[in-house]
Design a protein around this motif. Sequence first.
Motif, PDB file in Angstrom:
ATOM      1  N   VAL A 179      -3.541  -5.571   4.124  1.00  0.00           N
ATOM      2  CA  VAL A 179      -3.527  -4.126   3.916  1.00  0.00           C
ATOM      3  C   VAL A 179      -2.171  -3.605   4.377  1.00  0.00           C
ATOM      4  O   VAL A 179      -1.573  -4.137   5.313  1.00  0.00           O
ATOM      5  CB  VAL A 179      -4.697  -3.451   4.671  1.00  0.00           C
ATOM      6  N   CYS A 180      -1.687  -2.559   3.733  1.00  0.00           N
ATOM      7  CA  CYS A 180      -0.412  -1.952   4.098  1.00  0.00           C
ATOM      8  C   CYS A 180      -0.496  -1.471   5.550  1.00  0.00           C
ATOM      9  O   CYS A 180      -1.423  -0.753   5.919  1.00  0.00           O
ATOM     10  CB  CYS A 180      -0.096  -0.789   3.171  1.00  0.00           C
ATOM     11  N   ALA A 181       0.437  -1.892   6.373  1.00  0.00           N
ATOM     12  CA  ALA A 181       0.427  -1.530   7.783  1.00  0.00           C
ATOM     13  C   ALA A 181       0.697  -0.037   7.998  1.00  0.00           C
ATOM     14  O   ALA A 181       0.290   0.528   9.007  1.00  0.00           O
ATOM     15  CB  ALA A 181       1.459  -2.363   8.539  1.00  0.00           C
ATOM     16  N   ASP A 182       1.358   0.613   7.062  1.00  0.00           N
ATOM     17  CA  ASP A 182       1.706   2.032   7.190  1.00  0.00           C
ATOM     18  C   ASP A 182       0.856   2.919   6.295  1.00  0.00           C
ATOM     19  O   ASP A 182       1.263   4.016   5.948  1.00  0.00           O
ATOM     20  CB  ASP A 182       3.187   2.237   6.832  1.00  0.00           C
ATOM     21  N   TRP A 183      -0.334   2.470   5.938  1.00  0.00           N
ATOM     22  CA  TRP A 183      -1.109   3.211   4.953  1.00  0.00           C
ATOM     23  C   TRP A 183      -1.513   4.590   5.449  1.00  0.00           C
ATOM     24  O   TRP A 183      -1.616   5.522   4.654  1.00  0.00           O
ATOM     25  CB  TRP A 183      -2.327   2.420   4.494  1.00  0.00           C
ATOM     26  N   GLU A 184      -1.707   4.778   6.750  1.00  0.00           N
ATOM     27  CA  GLU A 184      -2.142   6.086   7.252  1.00  0.00           C
ATOM     28  C   GLU A 184      -1.073   7.151   7.065  1.00  0.00           C
ATOM     29  O   GLU A 184      -1.383   8.326   6.877  1.00  0.00           O
ATOM     30  CB  GLU A 184      -2.544   5.977   8.716  1.00  0.00           C
ATOM     31  N   THR A 185       0.193   6.766   7.098  1.00  0.00           N
ATOM     32  CA  THR A 185       1.265   7.742   6.939  1.00  0.00           C
ATOM     33  C   THR A 185       1.856   7.738   5.537  1.00  0.00           C
ATOM     34  O   THR A 185       2.374   8.760   5.091  1.00  0.00           O
ATOM     35  CB  THR A 185       2.396   7.454   7.938  1.00  0.00           C
ATOM     36  N   ALA A 186       1.765   6.616   4.832  1.00  0.00           N
ATOM     37  CA  ALA A 186       2.432   6.508   3.534  1.00  0.00           C
ATOM     38  C   ALA A 186       1.501   6.688   2.335  1.00  0.00           C
ATOM     39  O   ALA A 186       1.972   6.957   1.240  1.00  0.00           O
ATOM     40  CB  ALA A 186       3.125   5.153   3.425  1.00  0.00           C
ATOM     41  N   HIS A 187       0.190   6.548   2.540  1.00  0.00           N
ATOM     42  CA  HIS A 187      -0.748   6.590   1.412  1.00  0.00           C
ATOM     43  C   HIS A 187      -1.958   7.457   1.749  1.00  0.00           C
ATOM     44  O   HIS A 187      -2.250   7.710   2.914  1.00  0.00           O
ATOM     45  CB  HIS A 187      -1.245   5.172   1.084  1.00  0.00           C
ATOM     46  N   ASP A 188      -2.691   7.869   0.712  1.00  0.00           N
ATOM     47  CA  ASP A 188      -3.923   8.631   0.901  1.00  0.00           C
ATOM     48  C   ASP A 188      -5.088   7.735   1.281  1.00  0.00           C
ATOM     49  O   ASP A 188      -6.066   8.190   1.849  1.00  0.00           O
ATOM     50  CB  ASP A 188      -4.293   9.385  -0.377  1.00  0.00           C
ATOM     51  N   ARG A 189      -5.007   6.470   0.911  1.00  0.00           N
ATOM     52  CA  ARG A 189      -6.069   5.500   1.156  1.00  0.00           C
ATOM     53  C   ARG A 189      -5.439   4.149   1.448  1.00  0.00           C
ATOM     54  O   ARG A 189      -4.260   3.941   1.160  1.00  0.00           O
ATOM     55  CB  ARG A 189      -6.979   5.402  -0.060  1.00  0.00           C
ATOM     56  N   ARG A 228       0.033  -9.948  -1.043  1.00  0.00           N
ATOM     57  CA  ARG A 228       1.453 -10.172  -0.743  1.00  0.00           C
ATOM     58  C   ARG A 228       1.799  -9.808   0.697  1.00  0.00           C
ATOM     59  O   ARG A 228       1.020  -9.189   1.402  1.00  0.00           O
ATOM     60  CB  ARG A 228       2.303  -9.331  -1.677  1.00  0.00           C
ATOM     61  N   ASP A 229       3.014 -10.153   1.104  1.00  0.00           N
ATOM     62  CA  ASP A 229       3.506  -9.802   2.440  1.00  0.00           C
ATOM     63  C   ASP A 229       4.083  -8.398   2.487  1.00  0.00           C
ATOM     64  O   ASP A 229       4.309  -7.858   3.571  1.00  0.00           O
ATOM     65  CB  ASP A 229       4.579 -10.791   2.893  1.00  0.00           C
ATOM     66  N   ARG A 230       4.351  -7.800   1.344  1.00  0.00           N
ATOM     67  CA  ARG A 230       4.902  -6.442   1.264  1.00  0.00           C
ATOM     68  C   ARG A 230       3.963  -5.579   0.422  1.00  0.00           C
ATOM     69  O   ARG A 230       3.359  -6.053  -0.540  1.00  0.00           O
ATOM     70  CB  ARG A 230       6.289  -6.441   0.604  1.00  0.00           C
ATOM     71  N   CYS A 231       3.858  -4.302   0.753  1.00  0.00           N
ATOM     72  CA  CYS A 231       3.026  -3.363   0.004  1.00  0.00           C
ATOM     73  C   CYS A 231       3.619  -3.154  -1.387  1.00  0.00           C
ATOM     74  O   CYS A 231       4.822  -2.891  -1.508  1.00  0.00           O
ATOM     75  CB  CYS A 231       2.954  -2.040   0.755  1.00  0.00           C
ATOM     76  N   PRO A 232       2.803  -3.229  -2.435  1.00  0.00           N
ATOM     77  CA  PRO A 232       3.330  -3.042  -3.784  1.00  0.00           C
ATOM     78  C   PRO A 232       3.734  -1.598  -4.087  1.00  0.00           C
ATOM     79  O   PRO A 232       4.527  -1.360  -4.992  1.00  0.00           O
ATOM     80  CB  PRO A 232       2.187  -3.493  -4.690  1.00  0.00           C
ATOM     81  N   GLU A 233       3.225  -0.633  -3.336  1.00  0.00           N
ATOM     82  CA  GLU A 233       3.533   0.771  -3.609  1.00  0.00           C
ATOM     83  C   GLU A 233       4.717   1.296  -2.799  1.00  0.00           C
ATOM     84  O   GLU A 233       5.556   2.008  -3.322  1.00  0.00           O
ATOM     85  CB  GLU A 233       2.297   1.635  -3.358  1.00  0.00           C
ATOM     86  N   CYS A 234       4.775   0.956  -1.494  1.00  0.00           N
ATOM     87  CA  CYS A 234       5.838   1.513  -0.655  1.00  0.00           C
ATOM     88  C   CYS A 234       6.794   0.455  -0.121  1.00  0.00           C
ATOM     89  O   CYS A 234       7.735   0.784   0.594  1.00  0.00           O
ATOM     90  CB  CYS A 234       5.242   2.297   0.512  1.00  0.00           C
ATOM     91  N   ASP A 235       6.559  -0.807  -0.431  1.00  0.00           N
ATOM     92  CA  ASP A 235       7.371  -1.947   0.008  1.00  0.00           C
ATOM     93  C   ASP A 235       7.389  -2.089   1.535  1.00  0.00           C
ATOM     94  O   ASP A 235       8.286  -2.680   2.099  1.00  0.00           O
ATOM     95  CB  ASP A 235       8.800  -1.850  -0.542  1.00  0.00           C
ATOM     96  N   GLY A 236       6.373  -1.561   2.194  1.00  0.00           N
ATOM     97  CA  GLY A 236       6.256  -1.709   3.644  1.00  0.00           C
ATOM     98  C   GLY A 236       5.586  -3.022   4.000  1.00  0.00           C
ATOM     99  O   GLY A 236       5.063  -3.733   3.140  1.00  0.00           O
ATOM    100  N   PRO A 237       5.559  -3.369   5.270  1.00  0.00           N
ATOM    101  CA  PRO A 237       4.920  -4.615   5.687  1.00  0.00           C
ATOM    102  C   PRO A 237       3.396  -4.519   5.562  1.00  0.00           C
ATOM    103  O   PRO A 237       2.826  -3.428   5.574  1.00  0.00           O
ATOM    104  CB  PRO A 237       5.327  -4.750   7.149  1.00  0.00           C
ATOM    105  N   THR A 238       2.744  -5.647   5.427  1.00  0.00           N
ATOM    106  CA  THR A 238       1.287  -5.687   5.370  1.00  0.00           C
ATOM    107  C   THR A 238       0.754  -6.440   6.578  1.00  0.00           C
ATOM    108  O   THR A 238       1.459  -7.221   7.205  1.00  0.00           O
ATOM    109  CB  THR A 238       0.787  -6.367   4.089  1.00  0.00           C
ATOM    110  N   ALA A 239      -0.516  -6.193   6.894  1.00  0.00           N
ATOM    111  CA  ALA A 239      -1.168  -6.839   8.030  1.00  0.00           C
ATOM    112  C   ALA A 239      -2.472  -7.468   7.561  1.00  0.00           C
ATOM    113  O   ALA A 239      -3.047  -7.060   6.551  1.00  0.00           O
ATOM    114  CB  ALA A 239      -1.443  -5.815   9.117  1.00  0.00           C
ATOM    115  N   ASN A 240      -2.953  -8.416   8.306  1.00  0.00           N
ATOM    116  CA  ASN A 240      -4.211  -9.069   8.001  1.00  0.00           C
ATOM    117  C   ASN A 240      -5.326  -8.028   8.068  1.00  0.00           C
ATOM    118  O   ASN A 240      -5.404  -7.262   9.016  1.00  0.00           O
ATOM    119  CB  ASN A 240      -4.444 -10.187   9.012  1.00  0.00           C
TER     120      ASN A 240
END
Length: 60
Positions: free
Chosen positions: A7-17, A23-35
């Motif tokens: 899951v995108c590690a920055d989803w609370e600030t960068a996304h609505d959901r 992947r290792d990077r978020c497909p929408e914001c190119d941020g890091p992902t976490a398990n």
Amino acid sequence: MKSDIRVCADWETAHDRPVYTLRDRCPECDGPTANSAPAPFSPEDPYGEYRRRARRRDAE
């Protein structure tokens, strides 16, 4: 057990959901992902008593 779903590690600030991916990077914001799997649970957790005590103390 490790989950392949991340899951995108920055989803609370960068996304609505949450944004899930494999992947290792978020497909929408190119941020890091976490398990996305929760931490393993063990009934013999040596620090569980201290965590529960701290949680009750913080709730008061």
